[in-house]
Design a protein around this motif. Sequence first.
Motif, PDB file in Angstrom:
ATOM      1  N   ILE A 234      52.643  51.421  31.646  1.00  0.00           N
ATOM      2  CA  ILE A 234      51.541  51.481  30.681  1.00  0.00           C
ATOM      3  C   ILE A 234      50.298  51.023  31.429  1.00  0.00           C
ATOM      4  O   ILE A 234      50.147  49.830  31.715  1.00  0.00           O
ATOM      5  CB  ILE A 234      51.753  50.589  29.441  1.00  0.00           C
TER       6      ILE A 234
ATOM      7  N   THR B 154      47.313  48.197  29.497  1.00  0.00           N
ATOM      8  CA  THR B 154      48.200  47.422  28.621  1.00  0.00           C
ATOM      9  C   THR B 154      47.446  46.648  27.553  1.00  0.00           C
ATOM     10  O   THR B 154      47.879  46.583  26.390  1.00  0.00           O
ATOM     11  CB  THR B 154      49.051  46.441  29.466  1.00  0.00           C
TER      12      THR B 154
ATOM     13  N   GLY C 118      35.745  48.764  35.998  1.00  0.00           N
ATOM     14  CA  GLY C 118      36.680  47.872  35.321  1.00  0.00           C
ATOM     15  C   GLY C 118      36.616  46.486  35.928  1.00  0.00           C
ATOM     16  O   GLY C 118      35.949  46.286  36.960  1.00  0.00           O
TER      17      GLY C 118
ATOM     18  N   ARG D 197      33.418  51.379  30.273  1.00  0.00           N
ATOM     19  CA  ARG D 197      34.552  50.526  30.627  1.00  0.00           C
ATOM     20  C   ARG D 197      35.710  50.922  29.716  1.00  0.00           C
ATOM     21  O   ARG D 197      35.836  50.419  28.606  1.00  0.00           O
ATOM     22  CB  ARG D 197      34.167  49.079  30.393  1.00  0.00           C
TER      23      ARG D 197
ATOM     24  N   ALA E 102      42.389  52.298  34.786  1.00  0.00           N
ATOM     25  CA  ALA E 102      41.951  52.908  36.049  1.00  0.00           C
ATOM     26  C   ALA E 102      42.432  54.352  36.152  1.00  0.00           C
ATOM     27  O   ALA E 102      41.689  55.245  36.574  1.00  0.00           O
ATOM     28  CB  ALA E 102      42.488  52.100  37.219  1.00  0.00           C
TER      29      ALA E 102
ATOM     30  N   GLU F 195      36.071  50.394  41.226  1.00  0.00           N
ATOM     31  CA  GLU F 195      36.684  49.136  40.806  1.00  0.00           C
ATOM     32  C   GLU F 195      37.324  48.464  42.010  1.00  0.00           C
ATOM     33  O   GLU F 195      37.759  49.121  42.959  1.00  0.00           O
ATOM     34  CB  GLU F 195      37.740  49.347  39.706  1.00  0.00           C
TER      35      GLU F 195
HETATM   36  C1  LIP Z   1      44.416  47.711  34.312  1.00  0.00           C
HETATM   37  C2  LIP Z   1      43.585  48.727  35.067  1.00  0.00           C
HETATM   38  C3  LIP Z   1      42.100  48.532  34.736  1.00  0.00           C
HETATM   39  C4  LIP Z   1      41.667  47.169  35.131  1.00  0.00           C
HETATM   40  C5  LIP Z   1      42.494  46.132  34.426  1.00  0.00           C
HETATM   41  C6  LIP Z   1      43.993  46.338  34.719  1.00  0.00           C
HETATM   42  P1  LIP Z   1      46.994  47.428  33.693  1.00  0.00           P
HETATM   43  O1  LIP Z   1      45.762  47.905  34.648  1.00  0.00           O
HETATM   44  O2  LIP Z   1      43.978  50.006  34.703  1.00  0.00           O
HETATM   45  O3  LIP Z   1      41.302  49.469  35.399  1.00  0.00           O
HETATM   46  O4  LIP Z   1      40.299  47.003  34.831  1.00  0.00           O
HETATM   47  O5  LIP Z   1      42.087  44.854  34.874  1.00  0.00           O
HETATM   48  O6  LIP Z   1      44.242  46.146  36.088  1.00  0.00           O
HETATM   49  O7  LIP Z   1      47.123  45.927  33.877  1.00  0.00           O
HETATM   50  O8  LIP Z   1      46.672  47.761  32.276  1.00  0.00           O
HETATM   51  O9  LIP Z   1      48.183  48.184  34.220  1.00  0.00           O
END
Ligand code: LIP
Length: 291
Positions: free
Chosen positions: A105, A108, A186, A213, A217, A234
């Motif tokens: 996911i 998350t 992010g 935002r 990612a 990022e």
């Molecule tokens: C998230 C990334 C996002 C970043 C968050 C986190 P996760 O991944 O997709 O870009 O800003 O800090 O790293 O924890 O949801 O797998």
Amino acid sequence: MGATVNVSGHGLSEPLGQQLLGELEDLAVAAARAAGQFIVAERPRGLGVVGTKSSINDVVTVMDQQSENLLRAHLLGARPNDAILGEEDGASEGTSGITWVIDPIDGTVNYLYQIPAYCVSVAAVIGDAGTPGQWQPVAGAVCNPLTGEVYHARVRGGAYILRDERDTAIEVNPVDVLLESLVATGFGYRAEVRARQGEVLAAILPEIRDIRRAGSAALDLCAVACGTVDAYYESGLNPWDLAAGWLIAAEAGAVVSGLNHIAPGAAAVVAAGPGIHGSLLSRLEALAPLR
Ligand code: LIP
């Protein structure tokens, strides 16, 4: 600029031709869709946090774990000799030279708050996925289970969005002025990292059209690929956050890099159309001491 595949030295047990790449891409799409449908259909009422990782804000839910279990069973069921690097259970060895880098996911926190911006990311990579700069994605898929859209690509195969069982080719926006560019970014889970990322954002903000935002990612990189944003950058990401999105954006025509000629990775990922990548990169490199 698609990712170039130098397979030498990667110990592949089979030639990495378009047939194998096509099989890996199809498997990534099928696995991402299966896990995507699962995390929506089986989301328990009152979903809570079962643990934290790098900080109290880096949360894990039971569904992150179950989605990863489903992905591992699906991928190893089809290709038992492959290795896996997953966000929740880490690395498992293989003999084929292919490693699946999986985020069960991505986004998350959005999933926990039921913000409709999370996905499942699945990528087949060659090289050492545990070492920055020593690996590259060769096939991948990102499934947004709420829209049912699956972004996917393979090396030299172009990038596509699968929607209602119909594939459509996607490409980046031909923008060439940074000030007219919509940029996604992010922030990490650790307070000191967020403070520095905030300083970089404050410096960049007057030089771009606006910032977005989204909180994932993988979805941000796919947004660059299909042109719903013009660029994304990022720092602090893990391989599973960026592996599939990197390839999808690159096959859609984006330049995807790290800073200072380093490959995309934890230090930074910068993805944008060729018209603005250079100007965004040089600004971020100039601001890098802020990181
Ligand atoms: C998230 C990334 C996002 C970043 C968050 C986190 P996760 O991944 O997709 O870009 O800003 O800090 O790293 O924890 O949801 O797998």
